[in-house]
Design a protein around this motif. Structure first.
Motif, mmCIF file in Angstrom:
data_model
loop_
_atom_site.group_PDB
_atom_site.id
_atom_site.type_symbol
_atom_site.label_atom_id
_atom_site.label_comp_id
_atom_site.label_asym_id
_atom_site.label_seq_id
_atom_site.Cartn_x
_atom_site.Cartn_y
_atom_site.Cartn_z
ATOM 1 N N SER A 12 40.760 38.246 48.359
ATOM 2 C CA SER A 12 41.481 37.094 48.925
ATOM 3 C C SER A 12 42.594 37.548 49.865
ATOM 4 O O SER A 12 43.152 36.739 50.589
ATOM 5 C CB SER A 12 42.081 36.251 47.797
ATOM 6 O OG SER A 12 43.124 36.954 47.173
ATOM 7 N N GLY A 13 42.921 38.842 49.833
ATOM 8 C CA GLY A 13 44.004 39.346 50.671
ATOM 9 C C GLY A 13 45.377 39.130 50.057
ATOM 10 O O GLY A 13 46.392 39.469 50.645
ATOM 11 N N LEU A 14 45.430 38.567 48.861
ATOM 12 C CA LEU A 14 46.709 38.314 48.197
ATOM 13 C C LEU A 14 47.056 39.469 47.267
ATOM 14 O O LEU A 14 46.163 40.072 46.673
ATOM 15 C CB LEU A 14 46.625 37.021 47.370
ATOM 16 C CG LEU A 14 46.306 35.734 48.126
ATOM 17 C CD1 LEU A 14 46.067 34.600 47.140
ATOM 18 C CD2 LEU A 14 47.438 35.381 49.068
ATOM 19 N N PRO A 15 48.339 39.791 47.112
ATOM 20 C CA PRO A 15 48.715 40.816 46.134
ATOM 21 C C PRO A 15 48.290 40.367 44.739
ATOM 22 O O PRO A 15 48.350 39.178 44.420
ATOM 23 C CB PRO A 15 50.240 40.875 46.246
ATOM 24 C CG PRO A 15 50.576 40.225 47.542
ATOM 25 C CD PRO A 15 49.498 39.237 47.816
ATOM 26 N N LEU A 16 47.874 41.298 43.915
ATOM 27 C CA LEU A 16 47.451 40.947 42.561
ATOM 28 C C LEU A 16 48.668 40.679 41.682
ATOM 29 O O LEU A 16 49.650 41.415 41.746
ATOM 30 C CB LEU A 16 46.616 42.082 41.965
ATOM 31 C CG LEU A 16 45.263 42.308 42.637
ATOM 32 C CD1 LEU A 16 44.608 43.574 42.098
ATOM 33 C CD2 LEU A 16 44.349 41.117 42.447
ATOM 34 N N PRO A 17 48.609 39.629 40.854
ATOM 35 C CA PRO A 17 49.743 39.334 39.978
ATOM 36 C C PRO A 17 49.796 40.290 38.798
ATOM 37 O O PRO A 17 48.830 40.978 38.484
ATOM 38 C CB PRO A 17 49.447 37.902 39.518
ATOM 39 C CG PRO A 17 47.962 37.797 39.559
ATOM 40 C CD PRO A 17 47.527 38.639 40.728
ATOM 41 N N TYR A 41 40.848 33.662 38.323
ATOM 42 C CA TYR A 41 41.264 35.056 38.172
ATOM 43 C C TYR A 41 40.161 35.841 37.477
ATOM 44 O O TYR A 41 39.732 35.463 36.381
ATOM 45 C CB TYR A 41 42.544 35.148 37.338
ATOM 46 C CG TYR A 41 43.723 34.430 37.948
ATOM 47 C CD1 TYR A 41 44.614 35.105 38.781
ATOM 48 C CD2 TYR A 41 43.948 33.076 37.703
ATOM 49 C CE1 TYR A 41 45.701 34.448 39.350
ATOM 50 C CE2 TYR A 41 45.023 32.413 38.267
ATOM 51 C CZ TYR A 41 45.893 33.099 39.083
ATOM 52 O OH TYR A 41 46.963 32.442 39.653
ATOM 53 N N VAL A 42 39.717 36.912 38.091
ATOM 54 C CA VAL A 42 38.703 37.773 37.480
ATOM 55 C C VAL A 42 39.431 38.976 36.886
ATOM 56 O O VAL A 42 40.052 39.759 37.606
ATOM 57 C CB VAL A 42 37.648 38.219 38.507
ATOM 58 C CG1 VAL A 42 36.620 39.144 37.854
ATOM 59 C CG2 VAL A 42 36.949 37.001 39.117
ATOM 60 N N GLN A 52 41.250 37.568 42.771
ATOM 61 C CA GLN A 52 41.618 36.155 42.761
ATOM 62 C C GLN A 52 40.642 35.439 43.684
ATOM 63 O O GLN A 52 40.575 35.762 44.872
ATOM 64 C CB GLN A 52 43.051 35.971 43.261
ATOM 65 C CG GLN A 52 44.080 36.657 42.392
ATOM 66 C CD GLN A 52 45.473 36.575 43.000
ATOM 67 O OE1 GLN A 52 46.284 35.775 42.569
ATOM 68 N NE2 GLN A 52 45.753 37.387 43.990
ATOM 69 N N VAL A 53 39.910 34.490 43.131
ATOM 70 C CA VAL A 53 38.861 33.806 43.888
ATOM 71 C C VAL A 53 39.243 32.343 44.060
ATOM 72 O O VAL A 53 39.585 31.663 43.082
ATOM 73 C CB VAL A 53 37.500 33.932 43.160
ATOM 74 C CG1 VAL A 53 36.408 33.216 43.935
ATOM 75 C CG2 VAL A 53 37.138 35.411 42.946
#
Length: 198
Positions: free
Chosen positions: A35-40, A169-170, A180-181
């Motif tokens: 998704s290009g987002l930082p992972l939480p 969230y996978v 993150q999908v």
């Protein structure tokens, strides 16, 4: 000429500064996902289901697909759950046995544990529905970078709705967030994300 030199110098400074900002904050390509987002941060938690306490650690050894929503949601949650259902249908039965879908209701005021489990059961018999207190939910959603808030709707039979994020969230077999999908992706995309961590 001097304007060009100044422009070039400014571009170099901004480029170096931007690179320093991303690396010093820990946001590198390796920390991102599709998704290009930082992972939480994510992490373990314990919430209640219709059959008792459920801890995320209970599913070690399985890929977990985690979703935050609520059963009265008119469109986003049913779309998300339908996407998960269709993604699971693309996996083999042996693969499905290594996957656990987990629906966390952020509407404990209205969603009883029995109702949450009936709701997720409409989509797939293996899905588990859980919830908790507002304090528990706020702490967990913060760690997962999820968002929700109650919105009063005067004059409505529902009385209120809940604005919320719509991410699947996978989590890998050790319980760490890996992808993150977005909720409305083609099911094949979610199935592929799950397979990457089986």
């Amino acid at each position: 000429m001097w304007k060009q030199m100044l422009g070039l110098l400014l571009a170099v400074v901004l480029g170096v500064g931007g690179a320093w900002l991303f690396t010093s904050s820990g946001w590198l390509a390796s920390d991102a996902n599709k998704s290009g987002l930082p992972l939480p941060q994510g992490g373990d938690f314990t919430l209640q289901s219709a059959k008792g306490a459920v801890n995320l650690a209970d599913f070690r050894g399985k890929v977990v697909v985690l979703y935050f929503g609520y059963t009265a949601c008119p469109d986003i949650c049913p779309t998300s759950m339908a996407t998960l259902k269709a993604a699971l249908a693309l996996l083999t039965s042996a693969e499905v046995a290594k996957v656990q879908g987990l629906f966390v209701s952020v509407d404990p005021e209205r969603d009883t544990l029995e109702h949450i489990q009936r709701y997720v059961g409409y989509f797939h018999p293996s899905l588990v529905g859980v919830s908790g207190t507002q304090a528990e939910l706020q702490e967990i959603t913060r760690r997962y970078g999820a968002f929700y808030r109650k919105v009063e709707v005067p004059g409505s039979a529902m009385a209120y709705t809940i604005d919320h994020s719509a991410i699947l969230y996978v989590l890998d077999k050790q319980g760490k967030v890996q992808e993150q999908v977005q909720h409305a992706v083609p099911p094949a995309e979610l199935a592929a994300a799950i397979r990457r961590w089986l």
